[in-house]
Motif scaffolding. Structure first.
Motif, mmCIF file in Angstrom:
data_model
loop_
_atom_site.group_PDB
_atom_site.id
_atom_site.type_symbol
_atom_site.label_atom_id
_atom_site.label_comp_id
_atom_site.label_asym_id
_atom_site.label_seq_id
_atom_site.Cartn_x
_atom_site.Cartn_y
_atom_site.Cartn_z
ATOM 1 N N ALA A 115 6.083 -9.303 -0.985
ATOM 2 C CA ALA A 115 4.696 -8.973 -1.326
ATOM 3 C C ALA A 115 4.596 -7.535 -1.823
ATOM 4 O O ALA A 115 3.893 -7.254 -2.797
ATOM 5 N N PHE A 152 8.353 -11.978 4.425
ATOM 6 C CA PHE A 152 7.750 -11.911 3.088
ATOM 7 C C PHE A 152 7.105 -10.560 2.777
ATOM 8 O O PHE A 152 6.532 -10.397 1.702
ATOM 9 N N ARG A 180 -5.371 -12.786 1.437
ATOM 10 C CA ARG A 180 -5.704 -14.135 0.996
ATOM 11 C C ARG A 180 -4.451 -14.958 0.684
ATOM 12 O O ARG A 180 -4.393 -16.149 0.991
ATOM 13 N N LEU A 181 -3.444 -14.327 0.071
ATOM 14 C CA LEU A 181 -2.305 -15.088 -0.437
ATOM 15 C C LEU A 181 -1.098 -15.079 0.491
ATOM 16 O O LEU A 181 -0.235 -15.939 0.392
ATOM 17 N N LEU A 182 -1.022 -14.107 1.392
ATOM 18 C CA LEU A 182 0.118 -14.074 2.305
ATOM 19 C C LEU A 182 -0.323 -14.250 3.761
ATOM 20 O O LEU A 182 0.082 -15.188 4.434
ATOM 21 N N PRO A 238 -2.642 -17.655 4.794
ATOM 22 C CA PRO A 238 -1.882 -18.911 4.769
ATOM 23 C C PRO A 238 -0.771 -18.960 5.815
ATOM 24 O O PRO A 238 -0.564 -19.986 6.456
ATOM 25 N N ARG A 239 -0.054 -17.845 6.008
ATOM 26 C CA ARG A 239 1.052 -17.865 6.963
ATOM 27 C C ARG A 239 0.526 -17.936 8.392
ATOM 28 O O ARG A 239 1.242 -18.366 9.297
ATOM 29 N N ALA A 246 -5.877 -9.255 -1.724
ATOM 30 C CA ALA A 246 -4.971 -10.245 -2.310
ATOM 31 C C ALA A 246 -3.883 -10.603 -1.309
ATOM 32 O O ALA A 246 -3.540 -11.773 -1.139
#
Lengths: 520, 230
Positions: A424, A420, A436-438, A441-442, A433
Motif C-alpha cells: 500500500a 500489505f 477503504r481499500l485495505l 476489507p481486511r 483510500a
C-alpha cells in the motif's frame, strides 16, 4: 513493527491519538469525580477483605474452567462441517450477549431448587445440588464466558491459512504434528488473552453475584459497592471499594499485557479453509461429543427462558415495545462509537503505536457501575440526568465493549499491515483510500463481530440506566426490571424474551454482514 | 541516473554499505548470498528502510523526503503483490489511482494493460483464482500503468518454474525496453542475470559493489561470489 521494516513515519497516527484521548477522558474523568466526591473512608473491615478474596477466587475458577472447556470446543467447531454449525457459532455469541439477569434466571431454571437438574436427581432418588454460593457464581460465569472464549479461539484458528493445512497434509502430518506446528502457536497467541479477558470480566461480576451469590461468603467487590451505594448511601466506603476494584483490575491487566503475544502466521489467499487432517473415527466421535455437550450446556438455560416467556409475548403492553425501540437506538449508537474508536486504536497499534491500544483496555479497569456513578456526578450539576439516560447508557456501553473490540481487531490490523502495508505504501495508498481499500476489507470480519458485540451488550445492559432514568423513558432491560419489581413475572419473562431476541437479532445481523463480506 | 552516495544501512547487527551509480535505462541484476542485503538494498531505494548515512538520488534529486508511494519507483515483492480482496482489474487500477476512483478512459487503459500482459478479459477475477504466473502478469500490468522510471524486482517470480520464469523475464524485458525503464532485479540465479541483465551488482560481506558487466563477472567471479556460486 520489528526492526526489519520500520516505518518512515514513526509518529502515532492522529486518529489513534484522538481515540486514546477520548477513551482516557471518558474513563478517568468519571473516576476522578467519584474519588473527589467520596472523600476519605475508614479502614477496610473483614467483610471488605472477604469480598476481595471471593472476587479473585471466583474469577480465577471461572476463567480457568471457561478456557479449558473452550479449547476442545473451538477445535471441534473449526475442523468439522455439520448441519447447524453456522447457527451454533452464531449462538455462541448468545450467552455472553444475553442480558445477565436473563442468564441468571436461565441458570436457576436449570440448576435451581426446582430446576431441571434437581428434578432429574429427585426422580432418581438422589440428593439435590445447591446452586447458590461459589458454585452457582462459577457455573453462571462459565455459561456466560465459555462462548466468548470459544469464539476468540475460533477466530485464531480460522486465521491459520488453508495453505498451511494443505502443506501439513502434503507433509503427512499426524494430528500430534498439526497440534505442535499449527495449533499450539495459535493457542499460545490466543489462550492467555482469552483467559485474561474472562478473568477481567468476572472480576467485575455484579448481577450474577447479586442473584446467585450474596451473603458474607459469596459477595464480590462490585456487589459490595452497590450495597454501600444503595442500602447505606455510604459514598466514601463505596469509593474505597471502587478503588480496590480498580487496583485489582489494573494489576490483572498489567499481567495480561505480559502474556499476550501475537502469532507469527503469514497470509493466505482468501480461499475456503479445508481440513484433511484428524479424520479418524475416534477424533470424529470425540468432536461430536464435545459439540453436543457444549450445545446442551449453552442451550438449556436459554430454552428455559424461552419456554417461560413465549406464551405471553404477543400480549405485552405497548410501553414494553416503546422501551425496545429506545434500546435499539442506544445499541446502534454504542456500536458505531465502539467500532470507530476500536478501529482507530487497532490501526494505530499496527502502525507502531502499541501503547495507545492499551487505552482500549482502560474501560476493563472501570466497572460500569463506577463509571455510571461518575458520569452521573458530572452531569448532575449541569442538567437533569433523566434527559441523559440514553446517551449515558450508550456511552458507557460503547466503552465497556471497546476492550473486546480492540482485542478482536488488533491481530487482523497487524496482519493487514505486516502483509500489505509495504504494498500500500509503495502504491501511495494513504488516508481514506487506504482505509477503504485495505483496512476495512481486511478487517471486515472482526469489525462486524465488534459491532454486533457492542450493539447486543448495549441493548441488554441494566446498570447505568437505573442511575439516570426517571419514571419514564426506560430501556427494555429496565422495563424488565420494573416488571419484576411489580411482581408481573409472566410479563417480565416475556419482556426478557423480547430483550433476548433484540440482542441476538442485532448481533446476528451485524456479525453475519461481515462474514458475508469477508468470504467474498 | 540512480546514485547511492556513501549509503550505510544499519539494522541491529546487520550493516550494508553502498556507493554506486546505475545509468538510466540500464538493466541490472543484484546477486549475492542470502542474508547479504539484496532485498534491503532495494527496500532502501524504495523508501522502506531508513539510511544511517549517505543519500539516494534519482536524476540528481534526493529521494529522502519522498514517501515510498511518491518515489519514481515501482517495486514487486517476493509475495503479496496483489490485494486478495480486490479484483485483478482493481489491483491493476491502483497503479493509476491509489483511491480507485477511475474514469471510463482509465478503465479502458486497465483492460489494455491486462491484454498486453496476456490477461485480457480476466479483470473481474480475484487473485486467488489466478495461477502464480498469472498473478505475476497482473502485477506487471500494474507496473505498466504506474509508468515509473525505476523498476525494482525483489524476486517476485522465485516461486515459478523455469519456463514460466523465463516467460516472465521476457515480459519484464519487453516492458522496460518500451518505456526505457531502469531495472534493478534481485536474483539468486546467475542464469537470470545472464538472461536479461547486462550489468550486475554483487552484494556480499556488508557491501553492495558498483555494477559490472554480467558476463565478465560470472566468467571470473571474485572470491565472495565464487563461494556463493560454488
Amino acid at each position: 513493527m520489528d526492526a526489519a521494516c520500520p516505518r518512515p513515519a514513526a509518529r502515532p497516527p492522529a486518529p489513534a491519538l484522538a481515540a486514546a484521548a477520548v477513551v482516557a477522558a471518558l474513563t478517568l474523568g468519571p473516576l476522578a469525580a467519584v474519588a473527589v466526591v467520596a472523600g476519605g473512608a475508614g479502614a477496610p473491615g473483614p467483610a471488605d477483605w472477604a469480598a476481595l478474596r471471593f472476587t479473585i477466587l471466583q474469577a480465577a475458577l471461572s476463567a480457568g474452567l471457561s478456557v479449558a472447556l473452550a479449547v476442545p470446543l473451538a477445535r471441534a467447531l473449526a475442523r468439522r462441517r455439520f448441519p447447524g454449525r453456522r447457527a451454533l457459532i452464531t449462538l455462541l455469541g448468545a450467552p455472553f450477549l444475553l442480558p445477565t439477569v436473563v442468564a441468571a434466571l436461565g441458570i436457576l431454571a436449570v440448576f435451581g431448587r426446582r430446576g431441571l437438574v434437581n428434578e432429574g436427581l429427585a426422580a432418581l432418588g438422589l440428593p439435590a445440588v445447591q446452586i447458590y454460593g461459589l458454585q452457582g457464581v462459577v457455573v453462571a460465569h462459565v455459561f456466560l464466558n465459555l462462548p466468548l472464549a470459544t469464539r476468540l479461539l475460533l477466530l485464531g484458528w480460522l486465521a491459520i491459512p488453508a495453505e498451511r493445512f494443505r502443506l501439513a497434509a502434503a507433509l503427512g502430518f499426524r494430528p500430534a504434528d498439526i497440534a505442535r506446528h499449527l495449533e499450539r502457536p495459535v493457542l499460545r497467541a490466543v489462550l492467555p488473552g482469552a483467559a485474561a479477558t474472562v478473568f477481567l470480566i468476572c472480576l467485575s461480576s455484579f448481577t450474577v453475584a447479586l442473584i446467585l451469590g450474596g451473603g458474607p461468603r459469596a459477595t464480590t467487590l462490585e456487589l459490595a459497592i452497590y450495597q454501600a451505594f444503595r442500602f447505606d448511601f455510604d459514598l466514601p466506603r463505596a469509593a474505597a471499594l471502587a478503588l480496590a476494584q480498580l487496583g485489582l483490575c489494573a494489576a490483572a491487566l498489567a499481567a495480561a499485557a505480559r502474556v499476550a503475544l501475537p502469532a507469527a502466521f503469514g497470509p493466505g489467499l482468501d480461499r475456503v479453509a479445508g481440513w484433511q487432517a484428524a479424520d479418524s473415527p475416534g477424533a470424529r466421535a470425540g468432536d461430536a461429543a464435545v459439540i453436543a455437550l457444549g450445545a446442551a450446556f449453552l442451550l438449556a438455560p436459554l430454552g428455559a427462558v424461552v419456554a417461560a416467556g413465549l406464551p405471553r409475548l404477543a400480549g405485552l403492553p405497548p410501553e414494553v415495545w416503546r422501551a425496545a425501540a429506545r434500546s435499539l437506538v442506544v445499541a446502534l449508537a454504542a456500536a458505531g462509537l465502539t467500532v470507530t474508536l476500536a478501529l482507530a486504536l487497532a490501526v494505530g497499534a499496527a502502525r507502531g503505536a502499541g501503547h495507545l491500544a492499551l487505552a482500549g483496555a482502560l474501560p476493563l479497569a472501570v466497572s460500569p457501575l463506577v463509571l455510571g456513578t461518575g458520569l452521573f456526578l458530572l452531569v448532575f450539576p449541569l442538567a437533569d440526568p433523566s434527559g441523559w439516560a440514553l446517551p449515558a447508557t450508550a456511552l458507557v456501553n460503547a466503552l465497556m465493549a471497546l476492550p473486546f473490540a480492540v482485542r478482536a481487531l488488533e491481530p487482523a490490523a497487524r496482519a493487514a499491515e505486516a502483509d500489505f502495508g509495504r504494498l500500500a505504501d509503495s502504491l501511495g495508498m494513504t488516508g481514506r483510500a487506504r482505509l477503504r481499500l485495505l483496512t476495512l476489507p481486511r478487517l471486515a470480519r472482526p469489525l462486524a463481530f465488534a459491532a454486533g458485540l457492542s450493539a447486543a451488550l448495549s441493548a441488554g445492559d441494566l446498570g447505568v440506566v437505573t442511575l439516570f432514568a426517571g419514571t419514564g423513558g426506560a430501556t427494555l432491560p429496565l422495563e424488565v426490571f420494573r416488571l419484576m419489581g411489580a411482581y408481573r413475572m409472566t410479563d417480565a419473562a416475556a419482556a426478557a424474551l423480547l430483550l433476548l431476541a433484540l440482542s441476538l437479532a442485532l448481533f446476528w445481523a451485524l456479525d453475519r454482514g461481515g462474514r458475508g463480506r469477508a468470504a467474498a | 541516473m540512480l546514485r547511492l552516495e556513501g549509503v550505510r544501512i544499519v539494522q541491529g547487527e546487520f550493516a550494508l554499505a553502498a556507493d554506486l551509480a546505475v545509468a538510466r535505462g540500464a538493466r541490472v541484476a543484484v546477486i549475492g548470498p542470502s542474508g547479504a542485503g539484496k532485498s534491503t538494498l532495494l527496500a532502501a531505494v524504495a523508501g522502506f528502510v531508513p539510511l544511517a548515512a549517505g543519500r539516494v538520488t534519482w536524476e540528481g534529486r534526493d529521494l529522502a523526503p519522498l514517501a515510498p508511494g511518491a518515489r519514481p519507483v515501482s517495486i514487486l515483492f517476493q509475495d503479496n503483490n496483489l490485494f486478495p480482496h480486490l479484483t485483478v482489474a482493481e489491483n491493476v487500477g491502483l497503479g493509476l489511482r491509489p483511491d480507485l476512483r477511475l474514469s471510463r478512459a482509465e478503465r479502458a487503459r486497465i483492460e489494455a494493460a491486462l491484454a498486453r500482459v496476456g490477461l485480457g478479459g480476466m479483470g473481474a477475477r480475484r487473485p486467488g483464482a489466478l495461477s502464480g504466473g498469472e498473478q505475476g502478469r497482473a502485477a506487471l500490468a500494474r507496473v505498466l500503468l504506474r509508468a515509473r522510471p525505476l523498476l525494482l524486482l525483489d524476486e517476485p517470480f522465485a516461486a515459478l518454474g523455469p519456463a514460466l520464469k523465463a516467460d516472465m523475464l521476457a515480459l519484464v524485458e519487453a516492458i522496460v525496453a518500451e518505456a526505457g525503464t531502469t531495472l534493478l532485479m534481485v536474483t539468486h540465479d546467475p542464469r537470470d542475470a545472464a538472461a536479461i541483465a547486462p550489468e550486475t551488482i554483487l552484494v556480499a560481506e556488508g557491501r553492495a559493489e558498483a555494477p559490472r558487466p554480467t558476463g565478465t563477472l560470472l566468467a571470473d567471479p571474485p572470491p565472495a561470489l565464487r563461494r556463493y556460486l560454488g
